[in-house]
Motif scaffolding. Sequence first.
Motif, PDB file in Angstrom:
ATOM      1  N   ALA A  20       0.766  -1.070  -0.248  1.00 30.05           N
ATOM      2  CA  ALA A  20      -0.028   0.203   0.346  1.00 30.05           C
ATOM      3  C   ALA A  20       0.891   1.458  -0.202  1.00 30.05           C
ATOM      4  N   SER A  21       2.202   1.510   1.170  1.00 27.62           N
ATOM      5  CA  SER A  21       2.933   2.516   0.943  1.00 27.62           C
ATOM      6  C   SER A  21       3.515   2.536  -0.132  1.00 27.62           C
ATOM      7  N   SER A  22       3.691   1.091  -0.931  1.00 24.82           N
ATOM      8  CA  SER A  22       4.428   1.568  -2.633  1.00 24.82           C
ATOM      9  C   SER A  22       3.384   1.750  -3.312  1.00 24.82           C
ATOM     10  N   PHE A  23       2.286   2.046  -3.686  1.00 30.94           N
ATOM     11  CA  PHE A  23       1.419   2.609  -4.390  1.00 30.94           C
ATOM     12  C   PHE A  23       1.761   4.433  -3.557  1.00 30.94           C
ATOM     13  N   SER A  24       1.003   4.537  -2.558  1.00 31.72           N
ATOM     14  CA  SER A  24       1.124   5.265  -2.164  1.00 31.72           C
ATOM     15  C   SER A  24       1.936   6.140  -2.506  1.00 31.72           C
ATOM     16  N   TYR A  25       3.193   5.831  -2.332  1.00 34.47           N
ATOM     17  CA  TYR A  25       4.563   6.948  -3.014  1.00 34.47           C
ATOM     18  C   TYR A  25       4.883   6.372  -4.121  1.00 34.47           C
ATOM     19  N   GLY A  26       4.028   5.889  -5.613  1.00 39.03           N
ATOM     20  CA  GLY A  26       4.271   5.532  -6.739  1.00 39.03           C
ATOM     21  C   GLY A  26       3.474   6.667  -7.449  1.00 39.03           C
ATOM     22  N   ASP A  27       2.457   7.250  -6.605  1.00 42.47           N
ATOM     23  CA  ASP A  27       0.863   8.215  -6.610  1.00 42.47           C
ATOM     24  C   ASP A  27       1.678   8.996  -6.663  1.00 42.47           C
TER      25      ASP A  27
END
Length: 444
Positions: A20-27
């Motif tokens: 989830a954090s990877s996707f948040s940083y991806g955004d």
Amino acid sequence: MSTPRQTRVRYLIVFMLFVASSFSYGDRVVLSIVGIALSKQLHLDPSRLGWLLSSFSWAYVVAQLPAGGLLDRYGSKRVYGYSIIGWSLCGILAGFTGYLPAATAFAALFFIRLLSGAVQAPIFPGNGRIVAAWFPSAERGRASAIFNSSQYFALVFFGPLMGWVVTHFNWQMCFWLGGLMSLVLSAVWFRTVYSVKEHPSISQLEISHIEVGGGLAGMDYGAARKSPSTLTWKAVRLLLSSRMLVGIYIGQYCITALTWFFLTWFPIYLSQARHMSMLKVGFAASLPALCGVAGGILGGVVSDKLLRRTSNLSIARKTPIVLGMLCSLTMIGCNYTDNTTIVIALMALAFFGKGFGALGWTVISDAAPRSMTGLTGSLFNLFGNTAGILTPLIIGYIVKRTGSFNLALVYVGFMALCAIISYLFIVGDIHRAEFTQEQIEGRA
């Protein structure tokens, strides 16, 4: 008679935090990957691009304290899950701004990034809160390092992917793809993540292991759900009265300045100062980012081993932070070479050091008052991500005024030095801050 089995559900939970954090940083990193193409279409100079890159953090910072109050009042699973849905929709909307006139598109994209920052405010306070609940003290360094390494993995995964998409399609497609992928993630989140005592797959042995080791397994369970909101100015002032917590907050500001350089201007630095194509930038940025992943996980492992050997939280947490920030200072060496290979090597070492020393969330899980873990994490993230506002703006101003990234790298290196000073001379002994309910409510 069979022996009761101890489950390892907490490892699934920390894996979900990492994803989830990877996707948040991806955004967050998408905008820097598409920055060159977007700047050409919207006619942006470095200063205006800096404003756009900082837009996410303005609302992200402002929303930190409300996010902490929501987490403490409604629980991590629900608030975190709705956050994922919210940023997914923002990403999809951001792609449509490419069909607006340039001036209108800039304003619309700025507003959508503000909104995305607001809805993502609970993510890292939620991470810290979930780790405090699911992991005993001796395992928190590793657990926090795993989800914290997501900021580097985001560049490893999303950098090449979005670099390829923007090269073969357009920058709008990058936002649409990220938004749709995050919507899928939200469905997985709600089916996978629970509070400790409500998880359908956890054993009583694992619950006991967590509780005996200092984990706050009762958080978000039973009567804990009915606790009053911690979001009061009296509670905030109480947290700011602790020299230890203030030192941790200052240190996090400095460390997060490095994070936002890597998330925003680093790909643009490779493109403009080192003359790489955006496709090549995506892959070139992934090598230092991989080193950041390795450094982040290793830093957590080393910290937990030091804690087991010394039983001293201060030694266990401060040692990797200081050593890591010293490694990050090496990025200034990029100013003294024209060799691209050496530049990538120095940045890889800086990324590794940043990861190795990024134990702030571990420290805050150890130090936050038990009844205010969400609010303490949010205040910590508020201070840290103020750097997300200022760093893109300061670097954009430096690049516009000097026409070079040299002073920008010196500024980022100076932030690493300030983090060392804060942890060595302000924080003092690391321990769990404890306040009475009378103090929290201002009656003491």
